[in-house]
Design an enzyme around this catalytic site. Structure first.
Site, PDB file in Angstrom:
ATOM      1  N   PHE A 121       6.896 -20.766  59.249  1.00 53.33           N
ATOM      2  CA  PHE A 121       6.355 -21.443  57.833  1.00 53.33           C
ATOM      3  C   PHE A 121       5.450 -20.435  57.308  1.00 53.33           C
ATOM      4  CE2 PHE A 121       4.662 -25.819  56.936  1.00 53.33           C
ATOM      5  CZ  PHE A 121       4.798 -25.334  55.699  1.00 53.33           C
ATOM      6  N   GLN A 235      -2.277 -24.729  43.816  1.00 49.94           N
ATOM      7  CA  GLN A 235      -1.310 -24.198  43.832  1.00 49.94           C
ATOM      8  C   GLN A 235       0.337 -24.876  43.686  1.00 49.94           C
ATOM      9  OE1 GLN A 235       0.457 -24.450  48.591  1.00 49.94           O
ATOM     10  NE2 GLN A 235       0.972 -22.393  48.329  1.00 49.94           N
ATOM     11  N   HIS A 237       4.429 -25.456  43.527  1.00 51.57           N
ATOM     12  CA  HIS A 237       5.243 -25.641  44.157  1.00 51.57           C
ATOM     13  C   HIS A 237       6.764 -24.910  43.059  1.00 51.57           C
ATOM     14  CE1 HIS A 237       8.134 -27.059  46.874  1.00 51.57           C
ATOM     15  NE2 HIS A 237       7.784 -27.072  47.607  1.00 51.57           N
ATOM     16  N   LEU A 251       9.197 -33.241  45.488  1.00 53.87           N
ATOM     17  CA  LEU A 251       9.647 -32.139  45.698  1.00 53.87           C
ATOM     18  C   LEU A 251      11.321 -32.239  46.809  1.00 53.87           C
ATOM     19  CD1 LEU A 251       5.843 -30.754  48.108  1.00 53.87           C
ATOM     20  CD2 LEU A 251       7.051 -30.706  45.850  1.00 53.87           C
ATOM     21  N   GLU A 254      11.897 -26.278  50.472  1.00 55.74           N
ATOM     22  CA  GLU A 254      12.222 -25.143  50.117  1.00 55.74           C
ATOM     23  C   GLU A 254      13.155 -24.731  50.851  1.00 55.74           C
ATOM     24  OE1 GLU A 254       7.813 -23.220  49.940  1.00 55.74           O
ATOM     25  OE2 GLU A 254       8.634 -22.135  48.588  1.00 55.74           O
ATOM     26  N   ARG A 285       6.834 -18.768  47.063  1.00 58.25           N
ATOM     27  CA  ARG A 285       6.373 -19.809  46.776  1.00 58.25           C
ATOM     28  C   ARG A 285       5.893 -19.367  45.436  1.00 58.25           C
ATOM     29  NH1 ARG A 285       3.749 -24.639  49.548  1.00 58.25           N
ATOM     30  NH2 ARG A 285       5.527 -24.742  50.425  1.00 58.25           N
ATOM     31  N   HIS A 350       0.414 -28.702  43.355  1.00 64.71           N
ATOM     32  CA  HIS A 350       1.018 -29.230  44.742  1.00 64.71           C
ATOM     33  C   HIS A 350      -0.236 -29.023  45.997  1.00 64.71           C
ATOM     34  CE1 HIS A 350       3.069 -29.767  48.518  1.00 64.71           C
ATOM     35  NE2 HIS A 350       2.798 -29.229  48.585  1.00 64.71           N
ATOM     36  N   ARG A 385      -2.052 -20.709  49.939  1.00 58.48           N
ATOM     37  CA  ARG A 385      -2.636 -21.163  50.709  1.00 58.48           C
ATOM     38  C   ARG A 385      -1.602 -20.848  51.112  1.00 58.48           C
ATOM     39  NH1 ARG A 385      -0.757 -26.637  52.672  1.00 58.48           N
ATOM     40  NH2 ARG A 385       0.683 -26.745  50.704  1.00 58.48           N
TER      41      ARG A 385
HETATM   42  C1  LIG Z   1       5.169 -32.857  50.053  1.00 59.58           C
HETATM   43  C2  LIG Z   1       3.903 -32.191  50.991  1.00 59.58           C
HETATM   44  C3  LIG Z   1       4.405 -31.898  52.255  1.00 59.58           C
HETATM   45  C4  LIG Z   1       3.015 -31.206  52.590  1.00 59.58           C
HETATM   46  N1  LIG Z   1       3.323 -30.140  54.092  1.00 59.58           N
HETATM   47  C5  LIG Z   1       2.203 -29.978  53.881  1.00 59.58           C
HETATM   48  C6  LIG Z   1       2.361 -28.863  55.446  1.00 59.58           C
HETATM   49  O1  LIG Z   1       3.904 -28.907  55.965  1.00 59.58           O
HETATM   50  N2  LIG Z   1       1.692 -28.688  56.480  1.00 59.58           N
HETATM   51  C7  LIG Z   1       0.562 -28.908  55.707  1.00 59.58           C
HETATM   52  O2  LIG Z   1      -0.452 -28.388  56.445  1.00 59.58           O
HETATM   53  N3  LIG Z   1       0.274 -29.135  55.116  1.00 59.58           N
HETATM   54  C8  LIG Z   1       0.576 -29.916  53.712  1.00 59.58           C
HETATM   55  N4  LIG Z   1       0.756 -30.024  52.918  1.00 59.58           N
HETATM   56  C9  LIG Z   1      -1.217 -30.206  52.051  1.00 59.58           C
HETATM   57  C10 LIG Z   1      -1.611 -31.537  53.504  1.00 59.58           C
HETATM   58  O3  LIG Z   1      -0.689 -32.592  53.698  1.00 59.58           O
HETATM   59  C11 LIG Z   1      -2.255 -32.163  52.569  1.00 59.58           C
HETATM   60  O4  LIG Z   1      -3.691 -31.105  52.029  1.00 59.58           O
HETATM   61  C12 LIG Z   1      -4.260 -33.402  53.685  1.00 59.58           C
HETATM   62  O5  LIG Z   1      -2.492 -34.136  54.219  1.00 59.58           O
HETATM   63  C13 LIG Z   1      -4.382 -33.127  52.757  1.00 59.58           C
HETATM   64  O6  LIG Z   1      -5.418 -34.094  53.506  1.00 59.58           O
HETATM   65  P1  LIG Z   1      -6.781 -34.990  53.235  1.00 59.58           P
HETATM   66  O7  LIG Z   1      -6.952 -35.923  54.564  1.00 59.58           O
HETATM   67  O8  LIG Z   1      -7.550 -34.302  53.073  1.00 59.58           O
HETATM   68  O9  LIG Z   1      -6.622 -35.887  51.664  1.00 59.58           O
HETATM   69  P2  LIG Z   1      -5.925 -37.409  51.543  1.00 59.58           P
HETATM   70  O10 LIG Z   1      -4.464 -37.398  52.744  1.00 59.58           O
HETATM   71  O11 LIG Z   1      -5.744 -36.969  50.914  1.00 59.58           O
HETATM   72  O12 LIG Z   1      -6.200 -38.515  52.130  1.00 59.58           O
HETATM   73  C14 LIG Z   1      -7.786 -38.353  50.711  1.00 59.58           C
HETATM   74  C15 LIG Z   1      -8.287 -40.448  50.830  1.00 59.58           C
HETATM   75  O13 LIG Z   1      -9.216 -40.050  50.139  1.00 59.58           O
HETATM   76  C16 LIG Z   1      -8.810 -41.769  49.469  1.00 59.58           C
HETATM   77  N5  LIG Z   1      -9.883 -41.599  48.137  1.00 59.58           N
HETATM   78  C17 LIG Z   1      -9.407 -41.280  47.363  1.00 59.58           C
HETATM   79  N6  LIG Z   1     -10.134 -40.603  46.458  1.00 59.58           N
HETATM   80  C18 LIG Z   1     -11.290 -41.956  46.852  1.00 59.58           C
HETATM   81  C19 LIG Z   1     -12.585 -43.573  46.392  1.00 59.58           C
HETATM   82  N7  LIG Z   1     -12.847 -42.931  45.003  1.00 59.58           N
HETATM   83  N8  LIG Z   1     -12.647 -44.044  46.793  1.00 59.58           N
HETATM   84  C20 LIG Z   1     -12.614 -44.481  48.509  1.00 59.58           C
HETATM   85  N9  LIG Z   1     -11.399 -43.684  48.996  1.00 59.58           N
HETATM   86  C21 LIG Z   1     -10.744 -41.983  47.892  1.00 59.58           C
HETATM   87  C22 LIG Z   1      -7.594 -41.683  49.473  1.00 59.58           C
HETATM   88  O14 LIG Z   1      -7.963 -43.401  49.518  1.00 59.58           O
HETATM   89  C23 LIG Z   1      -7.301 -41.284  50.815  1.00 59.58           C
HETATM   90  O15 LIG Z   1      -7.669 -41.583  52.026  1.00 59.58           O
HETATM   91  C24 LIG Z   1       1.778 -31.343  52.224  1.00 59.58           C
HETATM   92  C25 LIG Z   1       1.203 -31.537  51.274  1.00 59.58           C
HETATM   93  C26 LIG Z   1       2.535 -32.386  50.305  1.00 59.58           C
HETATM   94  C27 LIG Z   1       2.251 -32.995  49.027  1.00 59.58           C
END
Ligand SMILES: Cc1cc2nc3c(=O)[nH]c(=O)nc-3n(C[C@H](O)[C@H](O)[C@H](O)COP(=O)(O)OP(=O)(O)OC[C@H]3O[C@@H](n4cnc5c(N)ncnc54)[C@H](O)[C@@H]3O)c2cc1C
Length: 578
Positions: A121, A235, A237, A251, A254, A285, A350, A385
Site C-alpha cells: 500500500f 494530503q 488525493h 474518491l 487510485e 499520490r 483527503h 501520510r
Molecule cells: C475514502 C477514504 C479512504 C481512506 N482509506 C484509509 C485506509 O485505507 N487506511 C487508513 O489507514 N486510513 C484511511 N483513511 C483515513 C481514515 O479513515 C481516517 O483518518 C480515520 O478513520 C479517522 O478516524 P477518527 O476516529 O479519528 O475520526 P472519525 O472517524 O472522523 O470520527 C470522528 C468522530 O467525531 C465526531 N465529532 C466530530 N465533531 C464533533 C462535535 N463537535 N461534537 C461531537 N462529536 C463530534 C463525529 O461524529 C465522529 O463520530 C481513509 C479516508 C477516506 C476518506
C-alpha cells in the site's frame, strides 16, 4: 429553549469513529465509567470510508519485516517531519492493535493456511497492510461497535459538543446540545478524550462528507488552551469526482491508475509525461495531485476545472473484477459508464496530517486531563501520510490514551469547576438561538471552502495566502451576524453554525502556518519557495493567543535511523489502493 440536561461521567470521549471507540473500549475494560458522544450516527462515522487497509509489521507475507522498518518507512514518507517518538510508539504497538481487532472478531482477509493476508500500500518496503476487501474501515467500525456493545459502553450519537470546559488549565467536562431536539447538555467529566476528526471539509473538493471534518477538534482544543500542530500539512488525493456538487470529492480509487488508467488534460495530452515520464500514472499520490493541479491552474483543465481519468481502454472484465466500486459509484452518482467514457476528476482534500499538538507517550495535550487521538491529533504523518497508517494509529493510541485517561481520572484528589466557563458556553448557544442575524451558516461555510480552495490548495504562495487571510477576516466578521433557524426536523442549523466556527478557526490556523512554511515539502507546495529548506525541519504550532511558533523535530532514534535514511525502491506499481 428546552431545560439543560446534566450528564456526569469519569471520562468523556468525544467522537465515535475508530479512535473514540477504541479508547472507550479500553476505559470500559478497565472498569472506568465512560460516555462516548458523537454528532453523526455511530454506524456511519468517517472511519467507515477507509478502504485499503491497516498497517502492522506482522511479517505474515514478508518475514523480514519489522517494526523498525515500518517506523523507518513512516518517517521517510513524512519527509522527516513526523515526531520520531510517536512513529516508534505506533510501529512498536501496531501488531497488538491488530491482535485486539482479531480477538474481537474482525474479518481480516486471510491466506489459504489462515495467516492474515497483507498487501502493498504505497511506499512500504514490505507487504504490511492487512485488509477486509475494500471495506476495511467499515469492518473495523463494526468490530469496535460490537465490542463496545458487549461492554455496555453508553454511546449517544446525537450530541454536538460546542465547548470544552476548563478551570485554570484543568479540564472538567464539555458543553453541547442534542441535535435532534436542541436540549442543551452540560457534561461533567474528570478527563476528556478528543477524537473528533480533522479539517479537510474546509476545502471545496473533499473526501469528507457534509457534516464531518469541519475543524471541530481544532476549535474545541484551541479554545481550551491546547495548540494545533502542522495545520498546513494536508494530503490531497489526486482523483475526486467533481459532480454532483453534494458528492464532489468522492474518491475514484487510485487502483484505477494502478490497473492502467490514463490521465489526460482537456487538450487530450497525456500530461504525466511532463511530470514523471518514467512512472507516468503510477507516480506517487502527491506528484499526481500536483501534476493535475498544475494542468488545471495553467488552463489545460476541463470546463469544470478537472482532468480526465480514462479506463475505457481496459477490458470490461478487468473493470468489473478490479474496479467494481469505481464502476458502481460513477453509475450511481453520474450515470456514467466508465467502460465507455473517461471520468472527470480533480485533486481533493483527503487527510489532515496536522491536528492537535500531543505528547508522544500519552497523547496528552498540555491541558490537564485533555487527550487527543486519531485524525484530530498530529505527529505521526509529518508532510505526507503513509497509506494505512491512520487506521493503526486509531488502534494504538486509542488503547494507550484510554489507559492514561483512566489513570489520570482515578488519581485525581479534588474536582474543580468554573461556573464562568459553563456560563460562557451556555451563553454562546443561547445567543445563536436568540439572535436573528442575516448570515446563513451554510452559505458562509461554502465561502470558507472557496477561500481555502483558491488560496491554500495544492500549490500556495505568499501573495495568495495573504489574500486568503484578508478574505477570511471578512468572513469571520460576517459570522458574528448568524441567523440560526432550527425547525421541526431538528437543530441541524445550530450544528452548521458551530461547524462554521470550527472551519473558520481551522482555516486561520492553516493559512497562518502555510504562510510561515516557506519551503516545498511533501504535500505542501510553495510556488515562491520551490525547494525544501533543512532549517524548516520541524512543526509550525498555532494557537489563537500566541499565533505561530516553530518547533524543531527530534532526530530519529538509532533503532531505525539508518533504515530511514537508506535508499529505497520508489516504484509503486502494484501498490496503489486507497
Ligand atoms: C475514502 C477514504 C479512504 C481512506 N482509506 C484509509 C485506509 O485505507 N487506511 C487508513 O489507514 N486510513 C484511511 N483513511 C483515513 C481514515 O479513515 C481516517 O483518518 C480515520 O478513520 C479517522 O478516524 P477518527 O476516529 O479519528 O475520526 P472519525 O472517524 O472522523 O470520527 C470522528 C468522530 O467525531 C465526531 N465529532 C466530530 N465533531 C464533533 C462535535 N463537535 N461534537 C461531537 N462529536 C463530534 C463525529 O461524529 C465522529 O463520530 C481513509 C479516508 C477516506 C476518506
Amino acid at each position: 429553549m428546552r431545560d439543560e440536561r446534566l450528564l456526569s461521567t469519569s471520562v468523556l470521549v468525544i467522537g465515535t469513529g475508530g479512535a473514540g471507540l477504541r479508547a472507550s473500549i479500553e476505559l470500559a475494560e478497565r472498569g472506568i465509567q465512560v460516555l462516548a458522544v458523537g454528532k453523526r450516527r455511530k454506524h456511519d462515522a468517517h472511519t467507515t470510508l477507509a478502504a485499503g487497509g491497516i498497517n502492522a509489521a506482522l511479517g505474515t507475507m514478508d518475514p523480514d519485516d519489522s517494526w523498525q522498518q515500518h517506523a523507518a518507512d513512516t518517517l521517510r514518507e513524512s519527509y522527516f517531519l513526523a515526531d520520531p517518538a510517536i512513529v516508534e510508539v505506533v510501529a512498536r504497538n501496531a501488531a497488538r492493535g491488530i491482535d485486539d481487532l482479531e480477538r474481537w472478531g474482525m474479518p481480516f482477509a486471510r491466506e489459504a493456511d489462515g495467516r492474515i493476508s497483507q498487501r502493498f500500500f504505497g511506499a512500504h518496503r514490505y507487504r504490511r497492510t492487512a485488509y477486509a476487501g475494500d471495506y476495511t474501515g467499515l469492518e473495523i467500525q463494526r468490530t469496535l461497535l460490537r465490542r463496545a456493545r458487549e461492554l455496555e459502553v453508553p454511546i449517544v450519537d446525537s450530541i454536538y459538543i460546542t465547548r470544552l470546559l476548563v478551570d485554570e488549565g484543568r479540564i472538567f467536562g464539555a458543553y453541547g446540545f442534542d441535535i435532534v431536539d436542541g436540549t442543551p447538555v452540560l457534561i461533567h467529566a474528570d478527563a476528556v478524550i478528543l477524537a473528533a476528526g480533522g479539517h479537510t471539509r474546509i476545502w471545496r473538493n473533499t473526501s469528507s462528507r457534509r457534516d464531518e471534518n469541519t475543524g471541530d477538534s481544532f476549535r474545541l482544543a484551541a479554545l481550551a488552551g491546547a495548540r494545533i500542530r502542522d495545520a498546513e500539512l494536508v494530503q490531497f488525493h489526486p482523483s475526486g469526482i467533481l459532480e454532483p456538487a453534494d458528492a464532489a470529492g468522492t474518491l475514484v480509487s487510485e487502483a484505477a491508475r494502478g490497473e492502467g488508467g490514463i490521465l489526460r488534460n482537456a487538450l487530450g495530452e497525456r500530461f504525466m509525461e511532463r511530470y514523471d515520464p518514467e512512472r507516468m500514472e503510477l507516480s506517487t499520490r502527491d506528484r499526481v495531485a500536483l501534476a493535475s493541479y498544475t494542468e488545471i491552474a495553467e488552463g489545460r483543465g476541463t470546463e469544470n476545472g478537472g482532468v480526465l481519468l480514462d479506463v475505457s481502454h481496459l477490458p470490461r472484465e478487468t473493470i468489473f473484477e478490479k474496479l467494481p466500486r469505481v464502476y458502481r459509484t460513477l453509475i450511481d452518482l453520474q450515470m456514467l459508464d466508465i467502460t465507455a467514457q473517461p471520468i472527470e476528476v480533480a485533486p481533493t482534500a483527503h487527510y489532515s496530517m496536522g491536528g492537535v499538538w500531543v505528547r508522544a507517550d500519552d497523547h496528552g495535550t498540555g491541558v490537564d486531563g485533555l487527550y487527543a487521538i486519531g485524525e484530530a491529533s498530529s505527529g505521526l504523518h509529518g508532510a505526507n501520510r503513509l497509506g494505512g497508517n491512520s487506521l493503526i494509529e486509531l488502534l494504538v493510541y486509542g488503547r494507550i490514551t484510554g489507559e492514561e485517561a483512566a489513570a489520570y481520572a482515578t488519581g485525581l484528589t479534588s474536582i474543580r469547576r468554573s461556573p464562568e466557563a459553563v456560563a460562557e458556553a451556555r451563553a454562546e448557544v443561547a445567543k445563536l438561538l436568540g439572535d436573528r442575524g442575516t448570515e446563513t451558516p451554510r452559505m458562509l461555510q461554502r465561502q470558507v471552502r472557496n477561500v481555502m480552495t483558491e488560496h491554500a490548495g495544492v500549490v500556495r504562495s505568499e501573495e495568495g495566502l495573504r489574500a486568503g487571510l484578508t478574505k477570511l477576516t471578512e468572513l469571520e466578521e460576517r459570522a458574528t451576524h448568524l441567523g440560526v433557524h432550527p425547525d421541526i426536523a431538528g437543530f441541524d442549523d445550530l450544528a452548521h453554525a458551530f461547524d462554521l466556527y470550527g472551519s473558520l478557526l481551522a482555516a486561520r490556523a492553516t493559512l497562518e502556518c502555510a504562510l510561515e512554511r516557506r519551503e516545498t515539502r511533501g504535500a505542501h507546495n510553495r510556488s515562491d519557495f520551490p525547494e525544501q529548506d533543512d532549517a524548516l525541519r520541524g512543526s509550525f504550532v498555532w494557537s489563537p493567543t500566541t499565533g505561530v511558533t516553530f518547533e524543531p523535530v527530534a532526530e530519529a532514534p538509532e533503532s531505525f535511523r539508518d533504515l530511514a535514511y537508506a535508499d529505497i525502491d520508489t516504484a509503486v506499481a502494484g501498490k496503489l489502493v486507497e
